[in-house]
Design a protein around this motif. Structure first.
Motif: not given
Length: 293
Positions: A101-122
């Motif tokens: 968690v950084k700056n009130a957002s959850l940081s994660a790796i998500v799978k999108e269109n068959g690729k693993y990308v960095f992502a965040r959500t608040s």
């Protein structure tokens, strides 16, 4: 005049949860345990625990993609109390790994269109995505993590593993950091934290210095070494004899560490014997006093 630092992985009991928490990797549960510790007699240690949930008052977990059910794979769950029922937080995004968690957002790796990308959500529903995860990033966990809750420190991941299955893993000796939970950079250093790939180490900050302890290498050999960094993880040095663990302390990985307000380090459990199936956890607690007893 030495310092000792460790970290603790917390395994949550499964008592009727929506997902079997035994199948959730420790780094994929984002909840911090803090404690008020009073030690009156070494033979009678009293620990009063209080649970802190830094992500908007909720526990957040992601089901293990390797050995969970097809229905739960990559799904994010939330709970107000980890010992009761978990609800799905996001039905549509495939979450591979929680990074912190950084700056009130959850940081994660998500799978999108068959690729693993960095992502965040608040809000655990709407995701902002970044670049594709590079090959030498600890995509599959096992990293030592410094939470980014302190505004002055970035999220920091050290070591970890990569691989398509649990039987084909690459152990890493890299360090990565992020100041926003979305953009990640590998920390440039001519001296990596480990001479070889390592997983399950413990990472803690104390007094402006980072301490990294233990872990296990690709051959399954645990370590009891301690290295430190005073420049945010760019360069690492052995902690020195003042911090050496006792001879009777077993080398281990996945240990749990907490530093009390009176400068006492508590080391909880860990794994020293990496058997092929269900390696036993050490049922012990170690104390380390900064500056001696």
């Amino acid at each position: 005049n030495g310092m000792i630092e460790y970290r603790m992985f917390t395994r949550l009991r499964n008592t009727g949860a929506t997902i079997p928490l035994a199948l959730v990797p420790e780094e994929n549960i984002y909840a911090i345990l803090n404690s008020d510790v009073m030690i009156n007699d070494p033979s009678n240690v009293r620990i009063d625990w209080r649970q802190l949930t830094p992500f908007k008052g909720e526990y957040v977990a992601c089901a293990d993609i390797f050995n969970n059910t097809e229905e739960n794979k990559g799904k994010l769950f939330r709970a107000a109390d980890p010992y009761f029922f978990w609800d799905r937080a996001d039905f549509f995004t495939f979450v591979h790994r929680i990074l912190g968690v950084k700056n009130a957002s959850l940081s994660a790796i998500v799978k999108e269109n068959g690729k693993y990308v960095f992502a965040r959500t608040s809000d655990l529903h709407t995701w902002e995505t970044g670049r594709e995860v590079p090959d030498d990033f600890p995509r599959d966990g096992g990293f030592a993590r410094l939470p980014g809750d302190n505004a002055s420190w970035p999220l920091l991941l050290v070591g970890g593993i990569n691989g398509p299955t649990y039987y084909d893993l690459k152990y890493l000796n890299t360090a990565w950091r992020s100041s926003d939970g979305l953009t990640w950079e590998k920390i440039a250093s001519t001296q990596p934290p480990f001479p070889e790939g390592m997983a399950g180490a413990s990472l803690v900050e104390y007094g402006g210095t980072l301490y990294l302890i233990g872990g296990r290498n690709e051959a399954g050999q645990p370590s009891k070494s301690i290295v430190c960094s005073s420049d945010g993880g760019v360069s690492w040095q052995p902690a020195g004899k003042a911090m050496e663990l006792p001879a009777e302390y077993k080398a281990r990985a996945y240990a749990s560490v907490f530093v009390t307000p009176d400068n006492t380090f508590l080391i909880f459990s860990g794994i020293a014997d990496f058997q092929p199936v269900n390696p036993p956890c050490l049922l012990e607690i170690w104390e380390g006093r900064i500056g001696g007893w």
